[in-house]
Design a protein around this motif. Structure first.
Motif, PDB file in Angstrom:
ATOM      1  N   UNK A   1       0.811  -1.213   0.000  1.00  0.00           N
ATOM      2  CA  UNK A   1       0.000   0.000   0.000  1.00  0.00           C
ATOM      3  C   UNK A   1       0.850   1.270   0.000  1.00  0.00           C
ATOM      4  N   UNK A   2       2.150   1.089  -0.007  1.00  0.00           N
ATOM      5  CA  UNK A   2       3.040   2.253  -0.039  1.00  0.00           C
ATOM      6  C   UNK A   2       3.438   2.698   1.360  1.00  0.00           C
ATOM      7  N   UNK A   3       4.406   3.599   1.451  1.00  0.00           N
ATOM      8  CA  UNK A   3       4.904   4.036   2.763  1.00  0.00           C
ATOM      9  C   UNK A   3       3.905   4.938   3.482  1.00  0.00           C
ATOM     10  N   UNK A   4       3.948   4.882   4.789  1.00  0.00           N
ATOM     11  CA  UNK A   4       3.160   5.795   5.624  1.00  0.00           C
ATOM     12  C   UNK A   4       4.111   6.891   6.096  1.00  0.00           C
ATOM     13  N   UNK A   5       3.709   8.126   5.939  1.00  0.00           N
ATOM     14  CA  UNK A   5       4.510   9.224   6.473  1.00  0.00           C
ATOM     15  C   UNK A   5       3.621  10.125   7.320  1.00  0.00           C
ATOM     16  N   UNK A   6       4.237  10.803   8.254  1.00  0.00           N
ATOM     17  CA  UNK A   6       3.491  11.732   9.100  1.00  0.00           C
ATOM     18  C   UNK A   6       4.246  13.056   9.182  1.00  0.00           C
ATOM     19  N   UNK A   7       3.512  14.108   9.429  1.00  0.00           N
ATOM     20  CA  UNK A   7       4.090  15.426   9.686  1.00  0.00           C
ATOM     21  C   UNK A   7       3.854  15.750  11.153  1.00  0.00           C
ATOM     22  N   UNK A   8       4.834  16.411  11.773  1.00  0.00           N
ATOM     23  CA  UNK A   8       4.750  16.672  13.210  1.00  0.00           C
ATOM     24  C   UNK A   8       5.038  18.128  13.523  1.00  0.00           C
ATOM     25  N   UNK A   9       4.270  18.686  14.453  1.00  0.00           N
ATOM     26  CA  UNK A   9       4.501  20.030  14.953  1.00  0.00           C
ATOM     27  C   UNK A   9       4.759  19.992  16.448  1.00  0.00           C
ATOM     28  N   UNK A  10       5.723  20.781  16.904  1.00  0.00           N
ATOM     29  CA  UNK A  10       6.123  20.785  18.319  1.00  0.00           C
ATOM     30  C   UNK A  10       5.979  22.184  18.893  1.00  0.00           C
ATOM     31  N   UNK A  11       5.515  22.246  20.134  1.00  0.00           N
ATOM     32  CA  UNK A  11       5.574  23.503  20.884  1.00  0.00           C
ATOM     33  C   UNK A  11       5.974  23.182  22.314  1.00  0.00           C
ATOM     34  N   UNK A  12       6.967  23.893  22.818  1.00  0.00           N
ATOM     35  CA  UNK A  12       7.357  23.757  24.212  1.00  0.00           C
ATOM     36  C   UNK A  12       6.350  24.525  25.064  1.00  0.00           C
ATOM     37  N   UNK A  13       6.003  23.973  26.207  1.00  0.00           N
ATOM     38  CA  UNK A  13       5.006  24.615  27.072  1.00  0.00           C
ATOM     39  C   UNK A  13       5.452  26.003  27.519  1.00  0.00           C
ATOM     40  N   UNK A  14       6.761  26.216  27.573  1.00  0.00           N
ATOM     41  CA  UNK A  14       7.284  27.524  27.979  1.00  0.00           C
ATOM     42  C   UNK A  14       7.032  28.602  26.921  1.00  0.00           C
ATOM     43  N   UNK A  15       6.645  28.177  25.689  1.00  0.00           N
ATOM     44  CA  UNK A  15       6.362  29.133  24.615  1.00  0.00           C
ATOM     45  C   UNK A  15       4.865  29.430  24.488  1.00  0.00           C
ATOM     46  N   UNK A  16       4.102  29.082  25.509  1.00  0.00           N
ATOM     47  CA  UNK A  16       2.659  29.356  25.514  1.00  0.00           C
ATOM     48  C   UNK A  16       2.232  29.722  26.925  1.00  0.00           C
ATOM     49  N   UNK A  17       1.136  30.452  27.013  1.00  0.00           N
ATOM     50  CA  UNK A  17       0.646  30.894  28.319  1.00  0.00           C
ATOM     51  C   UNK A  17      -0.377  29.960  28.932  1.00  0.00           C
ATOM     52  N   UNK A  18      -1.022  29.161  28.099  1.00  0.00           N
ATOM     53  CA  UNK A  18      -2.021  28.224  28.620  1.00  0.00           C
ATOM     54  C   UNK A  18      -2.177  27.058  27.651  1.00  0.00           C
ATOM     55  N   UNK A  19      -3.061  26.119  28.015  1.00  0.00           N
ATOM     56  CA  UNK A  19      -3.224  24.903  27.217  1.00  0.00           C
ATOM     57  C   UNK A  19      -3.727  25.208  25.812  1.00  0.00           C
TER      58      UNK A  19
END
Length: 355
Positions: A295-313
């Motif tokens: 069925x071909x390869x599975x790939x994923x894209x990922x985004x990261x944020x450190x909790x220190x770079x945000x004020x709340x959830x």
């Protein structure tokens, strides 16, 4: 023409469900409709077998027991209310036992006071009277101890019943917070978990959120069918779980989207974890073992944020989602770490889209 055919199939299914419910004298309530539809649809063979085993005229209790097993979302109120009623009954029973014990002890105390008065009186100092007093006290003490043992036994039984209710509620919570397809935590559990991050401001800075999305997932469903799409999600979930520590929180947050919450981490470690997951999924083959179809390869894209770079959830999730969006926009199958500059790039892309 295809649209018309689809409508006919839907009408046929609805007619079959209604006919089955009328024939089996099943009440026309929403949870019964879903149960009968899914049982007749045969999408879950075990459910179909168990439904057929109920016989030609199942009771509502039998239907609810089966529905509670496969469709827990319909029984949230019932489960919680039932547990509340049972706990209330057990507590009331405990109070009755304690009141009986209190009454028994008060009677025993009165007897002791009366006996003390009789012993203290010089007019009742004969050996015969003293002997009677001793016998009375001995009998009363034995009765009081025996009643006390009975009370303790009943209290232990009540405590056991309440523990059973707690276990049932814990199991319900586990089911209600679990995605049935991947067996990972679901969106409800994720929402609860992410809000905990900012409960302690000092600890929040050591958390990170990774959100990921299966690339071109719709193509798997369109080209090979939903069973293959479900298998893709299962493979992604399994690979992610095998590449994370057991104590790491992992959830399927909806559709082909997943989320990881890391605790006690740094930016470098978080990027390393995300990259490890990406590579492991890309390297995992997806083939039909019987036909040999690749069925071909599975790939994923990922985004990261450190909790220190945000004020709340909410901001933490939005920032990680921005990073994920840009990972998709920059070619997919990659990891992007959120930075404040990404906000400007996102707005620029949005303005271009509007034009």
């Amino acid at each position: 023409m295809p649209t018309g055919g689809k409508k006919v199939r839907m009408l046929d299914a609805a007619t079959m469900v209604l006919a089955t419910m009328r024939r089996s004298n099943i009440a026309g309530i929403p949870r019964n409709y879903e149960l009968v539809y899914e049982a007749l649809n045969a999408s879950n063979a075990q459910l179909t077998r168990e439904f057929e085993a109920l016989g030609p005229t199942p009771t509502q209790q039998q239907l609810d027991d089966l529905g509670r097993k496969y469709f827990a979302h319909h029984y949230k109120t019932t489960v919680v209310d039932g547990a509340h009623e049972r706990i209330t009954e057990e507590v009331q029973s405990m109070l009755r036992l304690l009141k009986q014990e209190q009454s028994s002890l008060e009677s025993y105390a009165r007897l002791l006071n009366e006996t003390y008065s009789r012993i203290s009186s010089k007019n009742h100092a004969s050996a015969e009277i003293l002997s009677n007093i001793v016998n009375t006290l001995s009998s009363a003490t034995g009765d009081t101890m025996e009643k006390g043992e009975v009370v303790v036994k009943h209290m232990v039984e009540r405590a056991f019943e309440m523990e059973q209710v707690k276990l049932e509620l814990d199991e319900y919570k586990r089911i209600a917070h679990t995605d049935p397809l991947t067996r990972l935590a679901n969106r409800r559990a994720f929402d609860d978990k992410i809000t905990e991050i900012y409960s302690d401001a000092r600890d929040a800075m050591y958390h990170a959120l990774i959100v990921c999305d299966v690339d071109n997932f719709k193509q798997f469903n369109d080209q090979y069918g939903h069973p293959v799409g479900d298998r893709v999600l299962g493979v992604v979930a399994a690979v992610m779980r095998s590449n994370l520590r057991k104590d790491v929180f992992l959830a399927r947050t909806g559709g082909e989207e997943f989320a990881v919450i890391l605790q006690g981490t740094s930016m470098d470690i978080t990027v390393e974890v995300a990259e490890r997951i990406r590579q492991a999924i890309h390297a995992t083959p997806l083939r039909n073992q019987k036909t040999g179809v690749d069925y071909g390869p599975i790939t994923i894209s990922l985004g990261i944020c450190m909790a220190s770079d945000a004020d709340d959830a909410s901001e933490l999730y939005n920032n990680a989602d921005i990073a994920l969006y840009l990972a998709k926009n920059r070619g997919r199958n990659q990891v992007q770490l959120y930075t404040p500059e990404m906000q400007g790039e996102l707005e620029k892309n949005w303005m271009m889209y509007r034009k």
